[in-house]
Design a protein around this motif. Structure first.
Motif, PDB file in Angstrom:
ATOM      1  N   SER A 850       0.896  -1.195   0.255  1.00 47.77           N
ATOM      2  CA  SER A 850      -0.148   0.073  -0.086  1.00 47.77           C
ATOM      3  C   SER A 850       0.929   1.117   0.064  1.00 47.77           C
ATOM      4  CB  SER A 850      -0.912   0.065   1.166  1.00 47.77           C
ATOM      5  OG  SER A 850      -0.455  -0.347   2.207  1.00 47.77           O
ATOM      6  N   LYS A 851       2.034   1.086   0.639  1.00 52.41           N
ATOM      7  CA  LYS A 851       3.060   2.426   0.691  1.00 52.41           C
ATOM      8  C   LYS A 851       3.364   2.629  -0.657  1.00 52.41           C
ATOM      9  CE  LYS A 851       4.858   5.475   3.091  1.00 52.41           C
ATOM     10  NZ  LYS A 851       4.048   6.619   3.469  1.00 52.41           N
ATOM     11  N   LEU A 852       3.569   1.547  -1.456  1.00 50.82           N
ATOM     12  CA  LEU A 852       4.247   1.652  -2.856  1.00 50.82           C
ATOM     13  C   LEU A 852       3.057   2.211  -3.785  1.00 50.82           C
ATOM     14  CD1 LEU A 852       6.684  -1.643  -3.286  1.00 50.82           C
ATOM     15  CD2 LEU A 852       7.425   1.012  -2.908  1.00 50.82           C
ATOM     16  N   VAL A 853       2.029   1.675  -3.665  1.00 50.70           N
ATOM     17  CA  VAL A 853       1.128   2.075  -4.393  1.00 50.70           C
ATOM     18  C   VAL A 853       0.715   3.883  -4.210  1.00 50.70           C
ATOM     19  CG1 VAL A 853      -1.581   2.170  -4.785  1.00 50.70           C
ATOM     20  CG2 VAL A 853      -0.038  -0.050  -4.704  1.00 50.70           C
ATOM     21  N   GLU A 854       0.803   4.121  -2.844  1.00 45.49           N
ATOM     22  CA  GLU A 854       0.555   5.564  -2.500  1.00 45.49           C
ATOM     23  C   GLU A 854       1.707   6.369  -3.150  1.00 45.49           C
ATOM     24  OE1 GLU A 854       1.629   8.132   1.546  1.00 45.49           O
ATOM     25  OE2 GLU A 854       0.520   6.108   1.858  1.00 45.49           O
ATOM     26  N   LEU A 855       2.856   5.797  -3.031  1.00 47.65           N
ATOM     27  CA  LEU A 855       3.978   6.606  -3.866  1.00 47.65           C
ATOM     28  C   LEU A 855       4.136   6.797  -5.330  1.00 47.65           C
ATOM     29  CD1 LEU A 855       6.648   5.500  -1.038  1.00 47.65           C
ATOM     30  CD2 LEU A 855       5.629   7.808  -1.161  1.00 47.65           C
ATOM     31  N   TRP A 856       3.754   5.319  -5.784  1.00 48.90           N
ATOM     32  CA  TRP A 856       4.149   5.275  -7.388  1.00 48.90           C
ATOM     33  C   TRP A 856       3.021   5.049  -7.957  1.00 48.90           C
ATOM     34  CZ3 TRP A 856       8.464   0.990  -7.089  1.00 48.90           C
ATOM     35  CH2 TRP A 856       9.857   1.461  -6.178  1.00 48.90           C
ATOM     36  N   GLY A 857       1.742   4.835  -7.280  1.00 47.39           N
ATOM     37  CA  GLY A 857       0.411   4.351  -8.084  1.00 47.39           C
ATOM     38  C   GLY A 857      -0.257   5.522  -8.858  1.00 47.39           C
ATOM     39  N   GLY A 858       0.233   6.657  -8.598  1.00 46.62           N
ATOM     40  CA  GLY A 858      -0.604   7.716  -9.331  1.00 46.62           C
ATOM     41  C   GLY A 858       0.117   7.712 -10.900  1.00 46.62           C
ATOM     42  N   LYS A 859      -0.607   8.926 -11.480  1.00 49.57           N
ATOM     43  CA  LYS A 859      -0.536   8.866 -13.155  1.00 49.57           C
ATOM     44  C   LYS A 859       1.015   9.254 -13.369  1.00 49.57           C
ATOM     45  CE  LYS A 859      -5.022   8.822 -13.814  1.00 49.57           C
ATOM     46  NZ  LYS A 859      -5.591   7.912 -13.084  1.00 49.57           N
ATOM     47  N   ASP A 860       1.561  10.005 -12.475  1.00 50.20           N
ATOM     48  CA  ASP A 860       3.103  10.325 -12.584  1.00 50.20           C
ATOM     49  C   ASP A 860       4.185   9.261 -12.019  1.00 50.20           C
ATOM     50  OD1 ASP A 860       2.317  10.635 -10.038  1.00 50.20           O
ATOM     51  OD2 ASP A 860       3.466  12.935 -10.080  1.00 50.20           O
ATOM     52  N   GLY A 861       3.662   8.039 -11.859  1.00 52.55           N
ATOM     53  CA  GLY A 861       4.359   6.907 -11.240  1.00 52.55           C
ATOM     54  C   GLY A 861       5.572   6.211 -12.302  1.00 52.55           C
ATOM     55  N   PRO A 862       6.471   5.431 -11.883  1.00 53.29           N
ATOM     56  CA  PRO A 862       7.201   4.739 -12.706  1.00 53.29           C
ATOM     57  C   PRO A 862       6.594   4.080 -13.889  1.00 53.29           C
ATOM     58  CG  PRO A 862       7.873   4.367 -10.413  1.00 53.29           C
ATOM     59  CD  PRO A 862       6.601   5.087 -10.434  1.00 53.29           C
ATOM     60  N   VAL A 863       7.124   4.049 -14.879  1.00 57.27           N
ATOM     61  CA  VAL A 863       6.370   3.444 -16.094  1.00 57.27           C
ATOM     62  C   VAL A 863       6.093   1.605 -15.707  1.00 57.27           C
ATOM     63  CG1 VAL A 863       6.860   2.735 -18.550  1.00 57.27           C
ATOM     64  CG2 VAL A 863       7.744   4.677 -17.535  1.00 57.27           C
ATOM     65  N   GLY A 864       5.046   1.390 -16.126  1.00 57.20           N
ATOM     66  CA  GLY A 864       4.771   0.048 -15.864  1.00 57.20           C
ATOM     67  C   GLY A 864       4.413  -0.459 -14.641  1.00 57.20           C
ATOM     68  N   PHE A 865       4.352   0.575 -13.547  1.00 56.40           N
ATOM     69  CA  PHE A 865       3.854   0.280 -12.112  1.00 56.40           C
ATOM     70  C   PHE A 865       2.264   0.041 -12.110  1.00 56.40           C
ATOM     71  CE2 PHE A 865       2.758   0.952  -7.822  1.00 56.40           C
ATOM     72  CZ  PHE A 865       3.438   0.099  -7.188  1.00 56.40           C
ATOM     73  N   ALA A 866       1.426   0.890 -12.880  1.00 64.24           N
ATOM     74  CA  ALA A 866       0.308   0.623 -12.970  1.00 64.24           C
ATOM     75  C   ALA A 866      -0.303  -0.780 -13.466  1.00 64.24           C
ATOM     76  CB  ALA A 866      -0.617   1.778 -13.954  1.00 64.24           C
ATOM     77  N   ASP A 867       0.362  -1.172 -14.414  1.00 62.87           N
ATOM     78  CA  ASP A 867       0.082  -2.427 -14.966  1.00 62.87           C
ATOM     79  C   ASP A 867       0.549  -3.807 -14.010  1.00 62.87           C
ATOM     80  OD1 ASP A 867      -0.614  -2.166 -17.405  1.00 62.87           O
ATOM     81  OD2 ASP A 867       1.036  -3.012 -18.344  1.00 62.87           O
ATOM     82  N   PHE A 868       1.414  -3.513 -13.219  1.00 66.52           N
ATOM     83  CA  PHE A 868       2.068  -4.297 -11.779  1.00 66.52           C
ATOM     84  C   PHE A 868       0.766  -4.078 -11.107  1.00 66.52           C
ATOM     85  CE2 PHE A 868       4.106  -5.312  -8.255  1.00 66.52           C
ATOM     86  CZ  PHE A 868       4.578  -6.457  -8.581  1.00 66.52           C
ATOM     87  N   VAL A 869       0.277  -3.101 -10.570  1.00 63.46           N
ATOM     88  CA  VAL A 869      -0.888  -2.954  -9.632  1.00 63.46           C
ATOM     89  C   VAL A 869      -1.940  -3.964 -10.211  1.00 63.46           C
ATOM     90  CG1 VAL A 869      -2.657  -1.712  -8.833  1.00 63.46           C
ATOM     91  CG2 VAL A 869      -0.367  -0.702  -9.007  1.00 63.46           C
ATOM     92  N   TYR A 870      -2.400  -3.948 -11.152  1.00 64.20           N
ATOM     93  CA  TYR A 870      -3.452  -4.591 -11.902  1.00 64.20           C
ATOM     94  C   TYR A 870      -3.309  -6.192 -12.072  1.00 64.20           C
ATOM     95  CZ  TYR A 870      -5.984  -0.485 -12.217  1.00 64.20           C
ATOM     96  OH  TYR A 870      -6.740   1.115 -11.858  1.00 64.20           O
ATOM     97  N   LYS A 871      -2.200  -6.308 -12.599  1.00 60.80           N
ATOM     98  CA  LYS A 871      -1.670  -7.608 -12.974  1.00 60.80           C
ATOM     99  C   LYS A 871      -1.391  -8.450 -11.659  1.00 60.80           C
ATOM    100  CE  LYS A 871      -0.214  -7.603 -17.624  1.00 60.80           C
ATOM    101  NZ  LYS A 871       1.079  -7.365 -18.372  1.00 60.80           N
TER     102      LYS A 871
END
Length: 962
Positions: A850-871
């Motif tokens: 949840s901490k990583l989602v909070e830090l990297w999960g927004g629109k400006d997060g590291p490339v590919g992290f949003a994918d990682f969240v869903y997958k």
């Protein structure tokens, strides 16, 4: 049967045969029909060897307990017939079976009873009774079976499932309806038949009555014919102990308070007229111990009745019951003061509860006051050691007396609640009389006089030990006694118990020395000379070292005039004793820790200038550093492993002592003010080379690590230059335990210095992870519990490290490790959340996610992290709780689920409607969740109150699990 394997059942057989017998037993347990061979062997008495008979019963027991439902009606009937046939044979055998076989047979009967009584064998007891009649061997088995049935149904020590508890209640209800009156009748017949010619069976039967009375109708037993018989047994020497226990169970049975009072009173009258209340004429202590337990039961039963009657407002009956209680006090006192501690100990409950009644009364009668005083005198007398107590080698008897003393202490505390003035006056009288003539008084009386003063501190409670202010009478009395204690010279008494009690009491009442500081030098000398730290007894020296450190710490303001003198006098006690000089130090290394801590406290809290403090601290630590260098060189050259271990231990002690001196500092500020930073930095430079020593790594690393923990608190950023090389050494050839202990050090640095140590963390992040993964991937034997536990603890430490890094706002430490490494780390967290059935680690993993989602999960997060969240992260939140090992009844698991809920809430917070859409259209349908449940889930997730969703999630997974 495999006759060769059966040979291994004999306890004297060799290991191979025994192993074979065990394997054979396991084989027979699995086999479909092996139990039939055993049943036949028992029914036809094929074997005469006791161990084989026992073995056959074990196989039958396993069949009835675990595989009974698999048998056909005919097979079940065969087991019943086998047991009855075996029982019939018992009465014809020339010799009775050994006790252990009879007990095992009774257990098998009881298991069959539990399984069959409600369905196929309602005449269980009648069938057994018709076989045994009044044959003594048959009666013996019948009574053993009854005890085994009671153990199955009501044994408090056995943990039953709710299903078993329901079954047991039903069994007891059915027995009460169908057979208990007949069983009670059979007991009466057995007692009547055997009371004069077979004491063993009579005692067995009394034990059965005592066991069953707690759950059957009391009127079946508490009636004239039974009670008269039991009372008759009370005057037969071989029966009276069991009869006593049986009467105790009858008295203990819950019932209406007025009826209980009547029952107890009628029993007492008969016991009294039989002369049983004349304790002084009785010399059988075993019987008296049981009798004391019975009187205790009667007293407590009456007190319970009194409490209920007061609660119900029935003052007349309550008054009658109180009179009945008062009438037993004289007997209670006789038992309390008895020289045998077991007899005395058994009556303490009644005594304690009686004082509780007196505490509730608005005023005490003269008789009640006299009773309180009598109890007080009894307690004081019974606290006294006897001549046989072995102070040098305390064994079981001594341990029991220590426990008994704790019970007496509770009585003393209760006495203080009833009449604090009386207690204070009594203790003062005993104390003063004893200490006036201590030179000619026996040690146990001197010890108990000081002990009573010590015990007053807890019995007369005050806040923060302020015994010498407030209530003038009390303060004066205690102050007088303390003054007498320290000026009487009793500290020179030649007995360890008196010496120790003196020091314990001086430390307990340290506030006295704030009021009368003129006595401090006297007590300090006692601590420092042959009475304390230089006493001939190691036990006294050891305890005094601890008490001395407490004394100095509590009086630090008053210690200033004596500091240098004390430091000089303890100097020889701080010698680091190397293994080769054969010199037997006065103090063990553990005791020396307290002396070093005391020295540190004296220096730091003194009123000296910073320069003087620095000099004194250097004088304290320089000898340790010099010895350390010499010993480390010797260790590098040592060949013999025992010598290496001895040297490593000594090095470790040196580091430990230096660490301990720093306990006087609370933070960097205090170290700076005392000008001591430099000397500790010197220590650090002296100790760190030990990390590169290839010998005895575990011992040396552990000591240096502890020192680093302390220095991070005391020196703060001044330690940082030393950390990289120290870490590098500690990560070389390390094992699970090393890493597990190293990670908290890194966590401490990370949490304390945060971004200051970011470059260092980035540099050592992957080396640390490689070391962890390497250990975790080591193959371990399947049954190696300790290796599995070590890996589990290391895994927890690893996740705790990631949690510290992400929680300290340093996610860049992970982000800067290169895409491949970042991915690997993330997958280990997903794996920790889902794959390992360890709720503590799972909780940590969800916190990291949840901490990583909070830090990297927004629109400006590291490339590919949003994918990682869903997958991966979203599925982890469902796959983990759906596992069979995820036990929602376990508190730790519920905490893990709570963090899982936080993770899902954070994803929704960062990704918004896109997250809801993904759950509604893709993920939840793929788990075959019904559309209306999907709708319900998404609504709960969108609730602003996080608690609502946490509660919902628990219900969601409870429904989802089969």
């Amino acid at each position: 049967m495999d006759e060769q394997a059966l040979l291994g059942l004999n306890p004297n057989a060799d290991a191979d045969f025994r192993q074979r017998a065990l394997a054979y037993f396991e084989q027979l347990k699995i086999s479909q029909d092996a139990w039939q061979v055993c049943a036949e062997a028992l029914a036809q008495s094929i074997y005469s060897d006791d161990h084989i008979k026992f073995f056959c019963f074990q196989v039958l027991e396993h069949q009835v307990k675990f595989k009974y439902s698999e048998l056909t009606e005919v097979q079940q009937q065969l087991i019943r017939e086998t047991l009855i046939t075996w029982l019939q044979a018992q009465m014809l055998n020339p010799q009775p079976e050994k006790t252990f076989i009879r007990n095992k047979a009774a257990q098998v009967f009881a298991l069959l009873f539990v399984t069959e009584y409600l369905t196929k064998w309602p005449k269980f007891f009648f069938d057994i009774l018709s076989v045994v009649d009044l044959n003594p061997r048959g009666v013996d088995m019948y009574l053993r079976i009854l005890m085994a049935v009671d153990a199955e149904l009501v044994d408090r020590d056995v943990v039953h499932t709710s299903e078993e508890a329901r079954r047991n209640t039903l069994l007891k209800d059915t027995m009460r309806e169908q057979c208990i009156p007949s069983l009670v009748e059979s007991w009466y017949q057995i007692l009547q038949n055997y009371q004069y010619n077979n004491s063993e069976l009579t005692c067995q039967c009394l034990e059965v009555v005592g066991a069953y009375v707690s759950w059957i109708d009391l009127s079946l037993i508490a009636n004239e014919r039974f009670i008269n018989m039991l009372l008759g047994h009370m005057s037969v020497e071989v029966l009276r102990e069991e009869a006593c226990d049986c009467l105790f169970e009858i008295v203990n049975k819950g019932m209406d308070p007025i009826d209980k009072t009547k029952l107890v009173e009628s029993l007492c009258q008969v016991l009294q007229s039989a002369g049983l209340f004349s304790i002084d004429q009785e010399d059988d202590v075993d019987f008296l111990a049981r009798f004391s337990k019975l009187v205790n039961g009667m007293g407590q039963a009456l007190i319970a009745s009194w409490t209920k009657l007061i609660k119900n407002g029935d003052m007349k009956s309550a008054q009658d019951t109180l009179q009945a209680i008062e009438a037993k006090v004289a007997l209670m006192l006789q038992l309390l003061i008895h020289e045998d501690d077991d007899i005395s100990s058994n009556i303490i409950g009644f005594c304690y509860d009686y004082l509780h009644i007196l505490k509730q009364l608005s005023a005490l009668s003269d008789q009640q006051k006299a009773n309180v005083e009598a109890i007080m005198l009894a307690v004081m007398k019974k606290l006294t050691y006897d001549e046989e107590y072995n102070f040098e080698n305390e064994g079981e008897d001594e341990a029991m007396f220590v426990e008994y003393r704790k019970q007496l202490k509770l009585l003393l505390d209760r006495l203080a609640q009833v009449s604090p003035e009386l207690l204070l006056a009594s203790v003062r009288r005993v104390f003063n009389t004893t200490l006036q003539n201590w030179q000619t008084t026996r040690f146990m009386e001197v010890e108990v006089a000081i002990r009573l003063l010590y015990m007053l501190a807890e019995a007369l409670p005050v806040s923060h030990g302020a015994h010498f202010s407030g209530d003038v009478t009390k303060a004066t009395a205690l102050q007088d006694m303390m003054r007498t204690l320290v000026t009487s010279g009793v500290s020179a008494y030649q007995h360890t118990s008196v010496t120790l009690e003196f020091f314990e009491t001086v430390v307990r009442y340290e506030k006295f020395f704030a009021v009368e500081p003129q006595h401090i030098p006297t007590v300090l000398m006692a601590f420092l000379d042959h009475r304390g730290l230089r006493h001939t007894s190691p036990k006294v020296r050891s305890r005094t070292a601890y008490l001395f450190s407490r004394f100095v710490k509590s009086l630090n303001k008053q210690m200033n005039p004596f500091i240098e003198d004390v430091l000089n006098r303890i100097q020889d006690l701080m010698e680091l004793s190397p293994p080769e000089n054969g010199y037997q130090a006065l103090l063990s290394s553990d005791d020396q820790l307290f002396i070093y801590e005391t020295a540190g406290v004296l220096i730091v809290n003194s009123e000296y200038s910073a320069e003087r403090k620095q000099v004194l601290m250097r004088n304290l630590l320089t000898p340790l550093m010099e010895k350390f260098k010499v010993l480390l060189e010797k260790l590098m050259m040592a060949q013999d492993e025992d010598r290496q271990m001895a040297l490593a231990d000594c090095l470790n002690h040196a580091v430990g002592f230096a660490s301990r001196t720093s306990k006087a500092f609370s933070n960097k500020q205090t170290v700076k003010q005392c000008g001591c930073s430099e000397v500790y930095l010197d220590c650090l430079q002296t100790f760190l080379p030990a990390l590169s020593c290839p010998l005895q790594k575990e011992v040396l690393r552990s000591g240096v690590r502890t020192f680093l923990h302390r220095m991070i608190i005391c020196l703060e950023e001044e330690v940082l230059p030393f950390i990289p090389s120290a870490s590098e050494h500690m990560l070389k050839d390390c094992e699970a335990k090393d890493l597990q202990e190293f990670i908290p050090l890194i966590n401490q640095i990370t949490a304390k210095f945060k971004t200051q140590v970011s470059p260092f963390l980035q540099q050592m992040f992957m080396p640390l992870l490689h070391a962890i993964f390497e250990v975790l991937l080591l193959p371990a034997e399947e049954n190696d519990q300790s290796a599995a536990l070590e890996k589990q603890m290391l895994r927890r430490s690893y996740f705790a490290f990631l949690q510290t890094v992400t929680g300290s706002g340093m996610s860049e430490v992970i982000a800067n490790q290169g895409a491949e490494n970042v991915e690997r780390v993330l997958f280990t967290v997903i794996q920790g959340a889902v794959d390992y059935p360890d709720p503590i680690a799972q909780k940590t993993c969800f916190i990291i996610l949840s901490k990583l989602v909070e830090l990297w999960g927004g629109k400006d997060g590291p490339v590919g992290f949003a994918d990682f969240v869903y997958k991966h992260i979203v599925p982890a939140c469902f796959l983990a709780p759906l596992k069979q090992t995820f036990d929602l009844a376990d508190a730790q698991t519920v905490l893990a689920l709570s963090e899982c809920a936080v993770t899902l809430k954070t994803i929704h917070l960062k990704r918004g409607p896109e997250c809801i859409q993904y759950l509604q259209q893709d993920y939840l349908p793929s788990l075959q969740v019904a559309p209306e449940i999907i709708q319900e889930f998404c609504q709960a997730l969108q609730q602003p109150d996080a608690k609502v969703f946490k509660n919902y999630l628990k219900v969601f997974f409870q429904r989802a699990k089969p």
